[in-house]
Design an enzyme around this catalytic site. Sequence first.
Site, short mmCIF file in Angstrom:
data_model
loop_
_atom_site.label_atom_id
_atom_site.label_comp_id
_atom_site.label_asym_id
_atom_site.label_seq_id
_atom_site.Cartn_x
_atom_site.Cartn_y
_atom_site.Cartn_z
N ARG A 121 34.73 59.05 22.34
CA ARG A 121 34.66 59.62 20.70
C ARG A 121 33.43 60.28 20.31
NH1 ARG A 121 37.48 54.77 20.53
NH2 ARG A 121 39.98 55.01 20.15
N LYS A 143 29.38 75.03 16.57
CA LYS A 143 30.78 74.90 17.33
C LYS A 143 31.34 74.84 18.60
CE LYS A 143 32.13 78.05 13.63
NZ LYS A 143 32.62 79.39 13.27
N GLU A 185 24.17 90.53 19.08
CA GLU A 185 24.37 89.22 18.06
C GLU A 185 22.32 88.59 17.02
OE1 GLU A 185 26.78 88.09 17.29
OE2 GLU A 185 28.43 87.78 18.71
N LYS A 227 20.60 81.50 12.11
CA LYS A 227 21.63 81.01 12.24
C LYS A 227 21.42 79.35 11.58
CE LYS A 227 25.78 80.39 15.04
NZ LYS A 227 26.10 80.26 15.98
N GLU A 237 31.43 76.44 7.46
CA GLU A 237 32.09 77.52 7.77
C GLU A 237 32.40 77.19 6.13
OE1 GLU A 237 32.65 80.43 10.33
OE2 GLU A 237 34.00 81.26 9.23
N ARG A 241 28.22 80.75 5.36
CA ARG A 241 28.37 80.92 7.32
C ARG A 241 29.07 81.79 7.80
NH1 ARG A 241 28.55 76.14 12.50
NH2 ARG A 241 28.89 76.70 13.45
N ASN A 245 29.96 86.72 10.51
CA ASN A 245 31.57 87.13 11.60
C ASN A 245 30.58 88.88 11.09
OD1 ASN A 245 32.61 84.96 12.60
ND2 ASN A 245 33.42 84.69 10.37
N HIS A 248 32.05 91.15 13.65
CA HIS A 248 33.66 90.74 14.16
C HIS A 248 35.06 90.80 14.14
CE1 HIS A 248 30.15 88.40 15.35
NE2 HIS A 248 31.18 87.89 17.02
N HIS A 252 37.05 91.95 17.57
CA HIS A 252 37.72 91.12 18.08
C HIS A 252 38.68 91.81 18.25
CE1 HIS A 252 36.28 86.53 16.70
NE2 HIS A 252 35.61 87.05 17.87
N HIS A 266 32.52 90.54 24.36
CA HIS A 266 32.47 90.55 23.39
C HIS A 266 30.67 91.36 22.55
CE1 HIS A 266 32.31 88.29 19.89
NE2 HIS A 266 31.52 87.48 19.65
P1 NAD Z 1 29.22 83.36 30.22
O1 NAD Z 1 28.59 81.67 29.76
O2 NAD Z 1 30.61 83.70 30.50
O3 NAD Z 1 28.14 83.58 30.62
C1 NAD Z 1 28.03 85.17 30.76
C2 NAD Z 1 28.34 85.53 32.59
O4 NAD Z 1 26.53 85.08 32.72
C3 NAD Z 1 28.86 84.45 33.32
O5 NAD Z 1 28.79 85.11 34.50
C4 NAD Z 1 27.61 83.62 34.28
O6 NAD Z 1 28.21 82.53 35.25
C5 NAD Z 1 26.10 84.45 33.86
N1 NAD Z 1 25.00 83.64 33.74
C6 NAD Z 1 24.85 82.77 32.91
N2 NAD Z 1 23.30 82.70 32.85
C7 NAD Z 1 22.80 83.71 33.61
C8 NAD Z 1 21.67 83.83 34.20
N3 NAD Z 1 20.20 83.10 34.00
N4 NAD Z 1 20.91 84.87 34.74
C9 NAD Z 1 22.55 85.25 35.97
N5 NAD Z 1 23.53 85.15 35.22
C10 NAD Z 1 23.44 83.50 34.47
O7 NAD Z 1 29.27 84.19 28.40
P2 NAD Z 1 28.24 84.82 27.17
O8 NAD Z 1 28.29 85.38 26.62
O9 NAD Z 1 27.18 83.15 28.16
O10 NAD Z 1 29.03 83.50 26.39
C11 NAD Z 1 30.20 84.32 26.06
C12 NAD Z 1 31.23 82.46 24.62
O11 NAD Z 1 30.46 82.08 24.29
C13 NAD Z 1 32.01 83.11 24.75
O12 NAD Z 1 33.39 81.96 25.25
C14 NAD Z 1 32.44 83.18 22.73
O13 NAD Z 1 33.28 82.43 22.93
C15 NAD Z 1 31.13 81.94 23.41
N6 NAD Z 1 30.61 81.55 21.71
C16 NAD Z 1 30.34 80.24 21.02
C17 NAD Z 1 29.67 80.31 20.06
C18 NAD Z 1 29.96 79.03 19.45
O14 NAD Z 1 29.53 79.17 18.29
N7 NAD Z 1 30.25 77.70 19.82
C19 NAD Z 1 29.36 81.60 19.51
C20 NAD Z 1 29.26 82.95 20.06
C21 NAD Z 1 30.21 83.27 21.68
MG MG Z 2 30.19 86.51 18.92
#
Ligand code: NAD
Ligand code: MG
Length: 364
Positions: A121, A143, A185, A227, A237, A241, A245, A248, A252, A266
């Site tokens: 929990r 999130k 971003e 942020k 949101e 918030r 987007n 986006h 998307h 993305h």
């Molecule tokens: P990711 O976590 O897949 O990282 C991208 C790539 O970089 C991966 O292959 C990872 O292994 C590699 N990597 C990570 N750190 C590294 C480093 N220091 N050196 C070399 N390689 C490294 O992707 P991301 O772009 O970080 O995140 C995308 C995800 O985030 C999506 O799933 C998206 O939905 C989510 N997201 C969430 C929120 C939220 O508010 N929770 C907001 C935006 C995006």
């Molecule tokens: Mg985004």
Amino acid sequence: MTVHIPVSLGTRSYGIHVGPGLISEAGKLLKPFAKGPVPIVTDSNVAFLHLDRFIGVLQDEGIEVHPIVLDAGEGTKSFAWLEKLIGQLLAAGVDRGGLIVALGGGVIGDLTGFAAGILKRGIAFAQIPTTLLSQVDSSVGGKTAINVPEGKNLVGVFHQPSIVIADTDVLGTLPRRELLAGYAEVVKTAALGNADYFSWLEKNAVQALNGEPEAIVRAVAEACKMKAGIVARDERESGERALLNLGHTFGHALETATGFSGRLLHGEGVSIGMALAFQLSVKLGLCPAADCERLIAHLKMVGMPSAISDIPGERPSPEVLIAAMAHDKKVKDGKLIFVLARRIGETFVTGDVPVDAVREVLEV
Ligand code: NAD
Ligand code: MG
């Protein structure tokens, strides 16, 4: 040079620490939260590059660590991996009063945050974001989610971290394409509500993206501040918030139309999406053309895509993109929801956009 940014959410308040080389202080920063065994969840790429040193600094503070290394990639944000992770967290012996650490990009942060949010929990968790995207976006705001076949991020909870530690030095190992995708971003955060920050980026983005410590710390910290402020005013949101987007709705749709195939990251979709949102705003007579041109010039200057024609391969048609938008969760009462601009640094959410105007922008 380290910047501390408070996220004010009453009893769920926490701090974001941004600075070069901060991993070396992670042990001291995490020590107050670390009661009992501490699982460190990471992916295979990050483990290879940064895990040993991270484990070392925690052990130096007498913290008992349990590394859990998952496959890298978006596919890990799934029920199957959640189940596996929960098994490993339980095996590590983490308790209600304990701490779970997410060391990685948004995939690891989202999955680990969700697991922490539902295990027993709710267990406290710390975010150690290692991509630019996760440092400026996914690690801030609470999130968490996994993907299901019906769509991305459809299953999750709000679960705020107890602390976020963003070491800007770890971005040095990130592939350039991932770095630039995360930078979308950053631009978004400035364009949606802070014209001064945007002007600063115009002068300093190249240095920041080349890893110059002062510039990258400021770029990340300003985005986090923006942020954090928005999240503090609208955690769930229900209003402001949604400005996050910007770019986006288009982004998307472009991701969907290109099949999440690696053709378009993305952030690349968001970059093109922002350009389209500004073009739509100009078309509707809401925004001066000069602001749109300035945004696009900046995206181009740093080497980011800014038009649909920048996507390699076959160009997605306006009809396919509009159909994708109609399926997106950013549709309310059958109307497409857009974040539109009055100028750089001033945006608003609207559900009142004629589809014809959207189609025209997608045809250019
Ligand atoms: P990711 O976590 O897949 O990282 C991208 C790539 O970089 C991966 O292959 C990872 O292994 C590699 N990597 C990570 N750190 C590294 C480093 N220091 N050196 C070399 N390689 C490294 O992707 P991301 O772009 O970080 O995140 C995308 C995800 O985030 C999506 O799933 C998206 O939905 C989510 N997201 C969430 C929120 C939220 O508010 N929770 C907001 C935006 C995006
Ligand atoms: Mg985004």
